[in-house]
Scaffold this motif. Sequence first.
Motif, PDB file in Angstrom:
ATOM      1  N   LYS A 182       0.811  -1.223   0.000  1.00  0.00           N
ATOM      2  CA  LYS A 182       0.000   0.000   0.000  1.00  0.00           C
ATOM      3  C   LYS A 182       0.844   1.272   0.000  1.00  0.00           C
ATOM      4  CE  LYS A 182      -4.128  -1.406   2.553  1.00  0.00           C
ATOM      5  NZ  LYS A 182      -4.765  -1.179   3.853  1.00  0.00           N
ATOM      6  N   PHE A 183       2.054   1.186   0.597  1.00  0.00           N
ATOM      7  CA  PHE A 183       2.885   2.386   0.751  1.00  0.00           C
ATOM      8  C   PHE A 183       3.731   2.693  -0.478  1.00  0.00           C
ATOM      9  CE2 PHE A 183       4.928  -1.323   2.754  1.00  0.00           C
ATOM     10  CZ  PHE A 183       5.990  -1.495   1.880  1.00  0.00           C
ATOM     11  N   CYS A 184       3.640   1.868  -1.506  1.00  0.00           N
ATOM     12  CA  CYS A 184       4.570   1.988  -2.637  1.00  0.00           C
ATOM     13  C   CYS A 184       4.096   3.040  -3.630  1.00  0.00           C
ATOM     14  CB  CYS A 184       4.694   0.647  -3.346  1.00  0.00           C
ATOM     15  SG  CYS A 184       5.795   0.706  -4.760  1.00  0.00           S
ATOM     16  N   GLY A 226       8.589  -2.054  -9.390  1.00  0.00           N
ATOM     17  CA  GLY A 226       8.092  -3.406  -9.502  1.00  0.00           C
ATOM     18  C   GLY A 226       9.091  -4.435  -8.937  1.00  0.00           C
ATOM     19  N   THR A 227       8.865  -5.635  -9.343  1.00  0.00           N
ATOM     20  CA  THR A 227       9.685  -6.749  -8.866  1.00  0.00           C
ATOM     21  C   THR A 227      10.024  -7.659 -10.050  1.00  0.00           C
ATOM     22  OG1 THR A 227       8.416  -6.651  -6.800  1.00  0.00           O
ATOM     23  CG2 THR A 227       9.814  -8.568  -7.125  1.00  0.00           C
ATOM     24  N   PRO A 228      11.224  -7.481 -10.640  1.00  0.00           N
ATOM     25  CA  PRO A 228      11.583  -8.320 -11.793  1.00  0.00           C
ATOM     26  C   PRO A 228      11.432  -9.812 -11.500  1.00  0.00           C
ATOM     27  CG  PRO A 228      13.196  -6.574 -11.476  1.00  0.00           C
ATOM     28  CD  PRO A 228      12.253  -6.479 -10.323  1.00  0.00           C
ATOM     29  N   GLU A 255      16.622  -5.830  -8.846  1.00  0.00           N
ATOM     30  CA  GLU A 255      15.797  -5.786  -7.639  1.00  0.00           C
ATOM     31  C   GLU A 255      14.990  -7.072  -7.490  1.00  0.00           C
ATOM     32  OE1 GLU A 255      13.460  -2.219  -8.001  1.00  0.00           O
ATOM     33  OE2 GLU A 255      15.124  -0.950  -7.384  1.00  0.00           O
ATOM     34  N   ALA A 256      14.784  -7.455  -6.235  1.00  0.00           N
ATOM     35  CA  ALA A 256      14.041  -8.688  -5.954  1.00  0.00           C
ATOM     36  C   ALA A 256      13.341  -8.545  -4.611  1.00  0.00           C
ATOM     37  CB  ALA A 256      15.010  -9.865  -5.905  1.00  0.00           C
ATOM     38  N   THR A 257      12.429  -9.464  -4.331  1.00  0.00           N
ATOM     39  CA  THR A 257      11.885  -9.562  -2.973  1.00  0.00           C
ATOM     40  C   THR A 257      12.167 -10.977  -2.465  1.00  0.00           C
ATOM     41  OG1 THR A 257       9.743 -10.302  -3.800  1.00  0.00           O
ATOM     42  CG2 THR A 257       9.979  -7.941  -3.364  1.00  0.00           C
ATOM     43  N   LEU A 301      17.427  -6.418  -2.322  1.00  0.00           N
ATOM     44  CA  LEU A 301      16.206  -7.027  -1.781  1.00  0.00           C
ATOM     45  C   LEU A 301      15.580  -6.102  -0.747  1.00  0.00           C
ATOM     46  CD1 LEU A 301      18.197 -10.201  -1.471  1.00  0.00           C
ATOM     47  CD2 LEU A 301      15.822 -10.447  -2.186  1.00  0.00           C
ATOM     48  N   GLY A 302      14.292  -5.866  -0.856  1.00  0.00           N
ATOM     49  CA  GLY A 302      13.632  -4.993   0.120  1.00  0.00           C
ATOM     50  C   GLY A 302      13.056  -5.789   1.270  1.00  0.00           C
ATOM     51  N   ILE A 303      13.231  -5.277   2.501  1.00  0.00           N
ATOM     52  CA  ILE A 303      12.400  -5.816   3.581  1.00  0.00           C
ATOM     53  C   ILE A 303      11.430  -4.729   4.055  1.00  0.00           C
ATOM     54  CG2 ILE A 303      13.994  -7.625   4.326  1.00  0.00           C
ATOM     55  CD1 ILE A 303      14.674  -5.965   6.770  1.00  0.00           C
ATOM     56  N   GLN A 304      11.853  -3.482   4.016  1.00  0.00           N
ATOM     57  CA  GLN A 304      11.078  -2.280   4.397  1.00  0.00           C
ATOM     58  C   GLN A 304      10.851  -2.190   5.898  1.00  0.00           C
ATOM     59  OE1 GLN A 304      11.598  -1.379   1.711  1.00  0.00           O
ATOM     60  NE2 GLN A 304      10.817  -2.662   0.080  1.00  0.00           N
ATOM     61  N   SER A 305      10.331  -3.251   6.511  1.00  0.00           N
ATOM     62  CA  SER A 305      10.042  -3.226   7.937  1.00  0.00           C
ATOM     63  C   SER A 305      10.128  -4.665   8.442  1.00  0.00           C
ATOM     64  CB  SER A 305       8.630  -2.671   8.143  1.00  0.00           C
ATOM     65  OG  SER A 305       8.131  -3.042   9.407  1.00  0.00           O
ATOM     66  N   LEU A 349       9.966   7.400   3.669  1.00  0.00           N
ATOM     67  CA  LEU A 349       8.680   7.259   2.979  1.00  0.00           C
ATOM     68  C   LEU A 349       8.325   8.554   2.242  1.00  0.00           C
ATOM     69  CD1 LEU A 349       5.947   5.713   2.538  1.00  0.00           C
ATOM     70  CD2 LEU A 349       5.145   6.874   4.602  1.00  0.00           C
ATOM     71  N   ARG A 350       8.089   8.439   0.942  1.00  0.00           N
ATOM     72  CA  ARG A 350       7.594   9.580   0.155  1.00  0.00           C
ATOM     73  C   ARG A 350       6.122   9.338  -0.128  1.00  0.00           C
ATOM     74  NH1 ARG A 350      12.087   8.516  -3.320  1.00  0.00           N
ATOM     75  NH2 ARG A 350      10.551   7.307  -4.415  1.00  0.00           N
ATOM     76  N   THR A 351       5.340  10.403  -0.042  1.00  0.00           N
ATOM     77  CA  THR A 351       3.904  10.215  -0.268  1.00  0.00           C
ATOM     78  C   THR A 351       3.390  11.145  -1.372  1.00  0.00           C
ATOM     79  OG1 THR A 351       3.500  11.746   1.536  1.00  0.00           O
ATOM     80  CG2 THR A 351       3.378   9.419   2.083  1.00  0.00           C
ATOM     81  N   MET A 387       3.075  10.851  -4.447  1.00  0.00           N
ATOM     82  CA  MET A 387       2.208  10.221  -5.443  1.00  0.00           C
ATOM     83  C   MET A 387       1.111   9.376  -4.804  1.00  0.00           C
ATOM     84  SD  MET A 387       4.076  11.111  -8.101  1.00  0.00           S
ATOM     85  CE  MET A 387       3.749  10.065  -9.496  1.00  0.00           C
ATOM     86  N   LEU A 388       1.061   9.359  -3.471  1.00  0.00           N
ATOM     87  CA  LEU A 388       0.088   8.498  -2.792  1.00  0.00           C
ATOM     88  C   LEU A 388      -1.047   9.340  -2.226  1.00  0.00           C
ATOM     89  CD1 LEU A 388       2.566   6.321  -0.688  1.00  0.00           C
ATOM     90  CD2 LEU A 388       1.487   5.690  -2.833  1.00  0.00           C
ATOM     91  N   ASN A 389      -2.258   8.868  -2.447  1.00  0.00           N
ATOM     92  CA  ASN A 389      -3.392   9.595  -1.884  1.00  0.00           C
ATOM     93  C   ASN A 389      -3.650   9.098  -0.475  1.00  0.00           C
ATOM     94  OD1 ASN A 389      -3.915  11.191  -4.059  1.00  0.00           O
ATOM     95  ND2 ASN A 389      -5.226   9.645  -5.045  1.00  0.00           N
TER      96      ASN A 389
HETATM   97  C1  SAM Z   1      11.205  -0.005  -6.720  1.00  0.00           C
HETATM   98  S1  SAM Z   1      11.113  -0.634  -5.136  1.00  0.00           S
HETATM   99  C2  SAM Z   1      11.396  -2.318  -5.649  1.00  0.00           C
HETATM  100  C3  SAM Z   1      11.892  -3.278  -4.701  1.00  0.00           C
HETATM  101  C4  SAM Z   1      11.111  -4.536  -4.492  1.00  0.00           C
HETATM  102  N1  SAM Z   1       9.928  -4.643  -5.266  1.00  0.00           N
HETATM  103  C5  SAM Z   1      10.749  -4.586  -3.029  1.00  0.00           C
HETATM  104  O1  SAM Z   1       9.660  -4.194  -2.689  1.00  0.00           O
HETATM  105  O2  SAM Z   1      11.599  -5.005  -2.257  1.00  0.00           O
HETATM  106  C6  SAM Z   1      12.641  -0.078  -4.433  1.00  0.00           C
HETATM  107  C7  SAM Z   1      12.524   0.416  -3.040  1.00  0.00           C
HETATM  108  O3  SAM Z   1      11.764   1.607  -2.979  1.00  0.00           O
HETATM  109  C8  SAM Z   1      11.359   1.805  -1.646  1.00  0.00           C
HETATM  110  N2  SAM Z   1      10.009   2.383  -1.651  1.00  0.00           N
HETATM  111  C9  SAM Z   1       8.848   1.833  -2.002  1.00  0.00           C
HETATM  112  N3  SAM Z   1       7.826   2.714  -1.830  1.00  0.00           N
HETATM  113  C10 SAM Z   1       8.368   3.851  -1.356  1.00  0.00           C
HETATM  114  C11 SAM Z   1       7.850   5.119  -0.968  1.00  0.00           C
HETATM  115  N4  SAM Z   1       6.557   5.403  -1.034  1.00  0.00           N
HETATM  116  N5  SAM Z   1       8.726   6.045  -0.509  1.00  0.00           N
HETATM  117  C12 SAM Z   1      10.035   5.785  -0.419  1.00  0.00           C
HETATM  118  N6  SAM Z   1      10.580   4.616  -0.774  1.00  0.00           N
HETATM  119  C13 SAM Z   1       9.774   3.650  -1.235  1.00  0.00           C
HETATM  120  C14 SAM Z   1      11.400   0.445  -0.968  1.00  0.00           C
HETATM  121  O4  SAM Z   1      12.395   0.457   0.028  1.00  0.00           O
HETATM  122  C15 SAM Z   1      11.785  -0.490  -2.095  1.00  0.00           C
HETATM  123  O5  SAM Z   1      12.579  -1.556  -1.662  1.00  0.00           O
END
Ligand code: SAM
Length: 438
Positions: A73-75, A119-121, A154-156, A178-182, A252-254, A256-258
């Motif tokens: 949701k935060f992407c 995305g996620t290749p 990039e991968a998850t 690789l993203g974990i985010q949290s 976190l950037r918002t 582009m997010l509503n």
């Molecule tokens: C293009 S994403 C792709 C990575 C992969 N799909 C994943 O989720 O691990 C690259 C990174 O952008 C960061 N990201 C995603 N949404 C974001 C947001 N709203 N603001 C800042 N960084 C963000 C995350 O840390 C993510 O791993």
Amino acid sequence: MMQKGNLGLNMKEMEVPMENIFEQRRNKALLNTSYPLKPVDWVQFKSTFPLPFDMDKDICFYIHVPFCRSLCKFCEYIRFKLDNGIDEERYLDILEKDIDAFLNKYPNLRLRGFDIGGGTPTALSLRAFERLLQIYRNGVDRCNLSSDFLPSIEATFSTLDKDKIRAIATSGIKRISLGIQSANTSFLLANHRYNGSLAHMSDIFAQCRKYGVSILNIDLMYGFLNQSDKDLTAALAIISELLPEHLTIYELRTNMLNSYQSKPASCLFKQYEFLFNHIMDMGYKGRFGQNTFSRANDMGVSSYLQNRMTENCAYKGFGIAAQSKSSKGLSYNIGKNGESLTECLQQESFECGDVYILPRRELLSKYIAICGYCGMFKLSKMEEILGENPLDVFHNQFKFLFDQHLIKREEDIIYITHKGFRDYGAVLSLFHQSNKSI
Ligand SMILES: C[S@@+](CC[C@H](N)C(=O)[O-])C[C@H]1O[C@@H](n2cnc3c(N)ncnc32)[C@H](O)[C@@H]1O
Ligand code: SF4
């Protein structure tokens, strides 16, 4: 005519002291590393011709794979849920044609980086993923490579497996991000994300190393509304277990997010500081203000990002919504303006998006905004873009920023200081040419 030293300020603002402008811009969430702030700011520079690269000798490539198994949701990236009905092959057909056409038009460029992201290749099926890597390999084989060439993908953790790791290693890519985010599982699940257990992550790392993928990066995020120090500590515990060579922390950037809320700017700074101190304690290297860290003696990024940021290298993006920059301007492929996947896949090429031929000063603003990621920019690159001495052109801005100890100079490099990083959005914004949206 614009007066020297007052770049980016309209007549009304020119009468306002720099400290007042800076003060007004502090704590504005809109001001981060994005530029322009709104697409409408560049409407006057729109062109109907393709973005030219004939003045550029060096280039970096990027392939955007806009598919994910699940949508966090935060992407704020352009991505689509990879459902069964989606034609991966059609996407790759168009991508392959676009890369081929570009290399036919510009056969003599030197390639300084190549990232595959999304995305996620790795969300693609194995068959499509192997084809994607073949397309990558064919592109690389047609280019001269720079000595610092370090491609990355990039991968998850939930989409990478042994077969895909082997395919990556075979293609010659030596870095996986690789993203974990949290590490907060309930937060992740509420945001439609799942990373798997620590044992699973360790196993993926072990497989990558076994196949010779020597540089692994982990992405973490901060700035979520209810994210506590305890959450950050739990994420850092995963890092100290996995010990990736590179570590990237994203605020976190918002933009582009509503209606997705982040913490206020003052809390963001505290969270960054908290993370930075712990990351240093873990033995990573990096300057305060950077978002990338490394256990080796480098900047913690792929050569695509390194050259795209501080070196102002031209970059060409392939795929839906991918961004490109040459010394003449910027372009976005189709998909950036909310076009549906079906509409994009009906095109013969993804190169039918928006092109902006930009004046030098807009290119300069973009360069400074991109450099925000690493907290530094180079005077020589600014001069290359402007064709004038930046210390003259931005006399007032530099004077204010130096006097207030918001930036410091070490030979060619301007660093954003610890104090400057607290208001880095406002610092960068003083170099913005288009500031109508502020
Ligand atoms: C293009 S994403 C792709 C990575 C992969 N799909 C994943 O989720 O691990 C690259 C990174 O952008 C960061 N990201 C995603 N949404 C974001 C947001 N709203 N603001 C800042 N960084 C963000 C995350 O840390 C993510 O791993
Ligand atoms: S953060 Fe990664 S997995 Fe999640 S939606 Fe964005 S690109 Fe897809």
